[in-house]
Design an enzyme around this catalytic site. Structure first.
Site, PDB file in Angstrom:
ATOM      1  N   GLY A  89       0.838  -1.194   0.000  1.00  0.00           N
ATOM      2  CA  GLY A  89       0.000   0.000   0.000  1.00  0.00           C
ATOM      3  C   GLY A  89       0.868   1.237   0.000  1.00  0.00           C
ATOM      4  O   GLY A  89       2.059   1.185  -0.326  1.00  0.00           O
ATOM      5  N   GLY A  90       0.279   2.377   0.387  1.00  0.00           N
ATOM      6  CA  GLY A  90       1.017   3.621   0.378  1.00  0.00           C
ATOM      7  C   GLY A  90       2.150   3.649   1.378  1.00  0.00           C
ATOM      8  O   GLY A  90       3.083   4.434   1.252  1.00  0.00           O
ATOM      9  N   PHE A  91       2.095   2.775   2.393  1.00  0.00           N
ATOM     10  CA  PHE A  91       3.129   2.752   3.430  1.00  0.00           C
ATOM     11  C   PHE A  91       4.333   1.905   3.026  1.00  0.00           C
ATOM     12  O   PHE A  91       5.426   2.058   3.546  1.00  0.00           O
ATOM     13  CB  PHE A  91       2.556   2.185   4.728  1.00  0.00           C
ATOM     14  N   GLY A  92       4.134   0.943   2.131  1.00  0.00           N
ATOM     15  CA  GLY A  92       5.195   0.015   1.774  1.00  0.00           C
ATOM     16  C   GLY A  92       4.635  -1.372   1.517  1.00  0.00           C
ATOM     17  O   GLY A  92       3.501  -1.517   1.059  1.00  0.00           O
ATOM     18  N   ARG A  93       5.413  -2.396   1.850  1.00  0.00           N
ATOM     19  CA  ARG A  93       5.021  -3.772   1.569  1.00  0.00           C
ATOM     20  C   ARG A  93       5.038  -4.619   2.836  1.00  0.00           C
ATOM     21  O   ARG A  93       5.782  -4.335   3.769  1.00  0.00           O
ATOM     22  CB  ARG A  93       5.969  -4.394   0.534  1.00  0.00           C
ATOM     23  N   LYS A 108       6.462  -5.680   7.965  1.00  0.00           N
ATOM     24  CA  LYS A 108       6.071  -4.511   7.176  1.00  0.00           C
ATOM     25  C   LYS A 108       7.312  -3.667   6.911  1.00  0.00           C
ATOM     26  O   LYS A 108       7.911  -3.115   7.831  1.00  0.00           O
ATOM     27  CB  LYS A 108       5.004  -3.692   7.895  1.00  0.00           C
ATOM     28  N   ASP A 206      -7.859   5.576  12.098  1.00  0.00           N
ATOM     29  CA  ASP A 206      -7.809   4.924  10.790  1.00  0.00           C
ATOM     30  C   ASP A 206      -8.516   3.572  10.842  1.00  0.00           C
ATOM     31  O   ASP A 206      -8.012   2.567  10.340  1.00  0.00           O
ATOM     32  CB  ASP A 206      -6.357   4.750  10.338  1.00  0.00           C
TER      33      ASP A 206
END
Length: 491
Positions: A89-93, A108, A206
């Protein structure tokens, strides 16, 4: 983030150190004084000095989470191979890996140019190291080698709730009604812990279906705490912050003003609960224009109980209790009220959903559509009545025009609640006879009368038992006052 204010425990037990199991209902007694020295550093580029990003307690000691080297995590994920990739996602993998002791983990790896920067990394490590609950994901450790930022969680084998609700392949069995209510109740308990047990309270900020991870038996746990904020303390009613979160889940008052309260999380919970009930996405651009936003689509339907059955997820194929559907939609609608003050507290939602989750439904039982169940005032569900009785006793509500508009309904509910909590009355007139009895239209009038009386007797026994359950719950909890009214359950 240069300073992390005092963060204490609402529980008595001290959290276990290291990456071990979490203790339900407890949190760390320690207070965190500082996680970094420079706000611009934590929000800007990555600092190569590892020590600058190690969260510490008030005594300057590193917090309990285990520290991994990048080499260890590379080995655990087979050098971050593609076949170990769980998602991105936008944060990484996120990768699946195995530690040296054989434990399965989710790693993560934050994108160095992604949405989750050093500030969010530190917040997540702090929150999950200090908060311990059965419905919060277990943080095993982290890595801050050089410019690498990685978080290591327990592995949740069933993935996210989103995976089981949306875009399900034809060969995959959809979640049944019982499992959906169980997931909703568990997720609400995790949110309740953040709001009511943590001191000061934590606002998740969130809450969405992709952040609810599922373990064995579909046990839900909240994850991804990078956007979490400490709630208001003292005389403050809210915290002001830049608007963050996910479109479709944000409460309207937060999106417009940046003012954040625990009720903002309650709204987001309502969106996820509505996803569970309807099977629809919070935002779905493939739908017609008026149906792309889940809440906007649902609001007019909340006002017409005859349309409630059409709101159920088609993948349920009618295998759900009609009364349970009405009750669940009433809870969702209350959480989604536009005015934050009129939404219930999450503790009240937990009480209602724990009841719904305990009412197991046999999927082999066909749905029975009662003619009066969808249209008459007597068909009001008990969950809605339970919330309404607390609202009616609020001084603010008693002075509102909506109270006068409700007319005789007010005195009816006050009398019903009084009988329910005292344990007296027949049960039928305690506001719990929501399933009307349809007498047999075949045979003699005497035969039909006997059938009606027998059916009503059964309903009375069931109503009395359920009234006791609600009465005990309401006596054990201090119901909060709520301002305003909820027209959709009063119609």
């Amino acid at each position: 983030m240069g300073c992390f204010p005092c963060f204490g425990s609402g529980g008595k037990g001290e959290a276990k150190k290291g990456g071990g199991g979490r203790k339900d209902g407890g949190s760390a007694d320690r207070r965190v004084a500082r996680v970094g020295s420079d706000k611009s550093k934590s929000q800007g580029g990555l600092d190569s000095r590892k020590d600058a990003f190690i969260p510490r307690d008030a005594n300057g000691q590193p917090i309990a989470a285990h520290t991994f080297t990048f080499r260890e995590l590379a080995a655990a994920t087979k050098n971050f191979r593609q076949d170990c990739l769980l998602g991105e996602g936008g944060f990484g993998r996120v990768y699946k890996g195995h530690l040296e002791n054989g434990q399965a983990v989710a790693v993560k790896q934050l994108d160095r140019n992604g949405l989750q920067g050093n500030r969010e990394f530190l917040v997540e490590v702090l929150m999950l190291s200090l908060l311990h609950h059965d419905n919060l994901v277990n943080l095993i450790g982290y890595c801050a080698d050089g410019d690498q930022r990685l978080l290591v969680y327990e592995f949740m084998p069933l993935g996210s709730l989103e995976d089981h609700l949306h875009d399900i392949p034809p060969d995959k069995e959809p979640l049944d009604w019982n499992t959906r209510m169980k997931i909703a109740a568990g997720a609400a308990k995790g949110l309740e812990f953040l709001h009511d047990k943590a001191n000061p309270p934590v606002i998740y900020r969130d809450f969405k279906s992709s952040n609810i991870l599922l373990g064995e038996g579909y046990h839900p746990k909240l994850s991804d705490f990078g956007l979490a904020k400490l709630g208001p303390v003292g005389d403050k009613t809210h915290v002001s912050t830049r608007v963050m979160g996910t479109y479709g889940y944000c409460a309207p008052e937060y999106a417009m003003t940046g003012q954040l309260t625990v009720k903002s999380d309650v709204y987001s919970f309502g969106v996820v609960f509505l996803e569970l009930i309807t099977g629809r996405k919070a935002i779905d651009n493939t739908k017609p224009l008026g149906e792309q936003n889940l809440v906007a689509w649902a609001r007019p339907l909340f006002k017409d109980r005859r349309k409630f059955p059409k709101m159920a997820d088609p993948l349920l194929a009618g295998r759900f209790p009609m009364r349970g559907l009405y009750q669940a939609l009433a809870v969702a609608a209350m959480c989604l009220q536009e005015q934050a003050a009129t939404r219930p507290f999450i503790g009240d939602v937990v009480t209602a959903l724990s009841y719904l989750a305990s009412q197991t439904y046999d999927p082999n039982t066909p749905v029975q559509h009662s003619r009066s169940n969808a249209s008459t005032p007597r068909a009001r569900n008990r969950v809605g009545a339970n919330f309404d009785q607390r609202r009616l006793h609020s001084p603010n509500h008693q002075q509102s025009p909506d109270l006068r508009k409700e007319g005789t309904t007010t005195s009816k509910y006050e009398a019903e609640v009084s009988r329910t909590n005292s344990g007296s009355g027949s049960g039928r007139r305690a506001g719990l006879d929501s399933m009307d009895v349809t007498g047999s239209q075949m045979g003699s009038p005497a035969h039909a009368g006997r059938k009606r009386e027998s059916s009503r007797s059964t309903d009375r026994q069931r109503a009395v038992a359920e009234a006791k359950t609600w009465g005990e719950n309401s006596r054990e909890r201090k119901w909060p006052n709520a301002r305003g009214s909820f027209d959709s359950t009063n119609e």
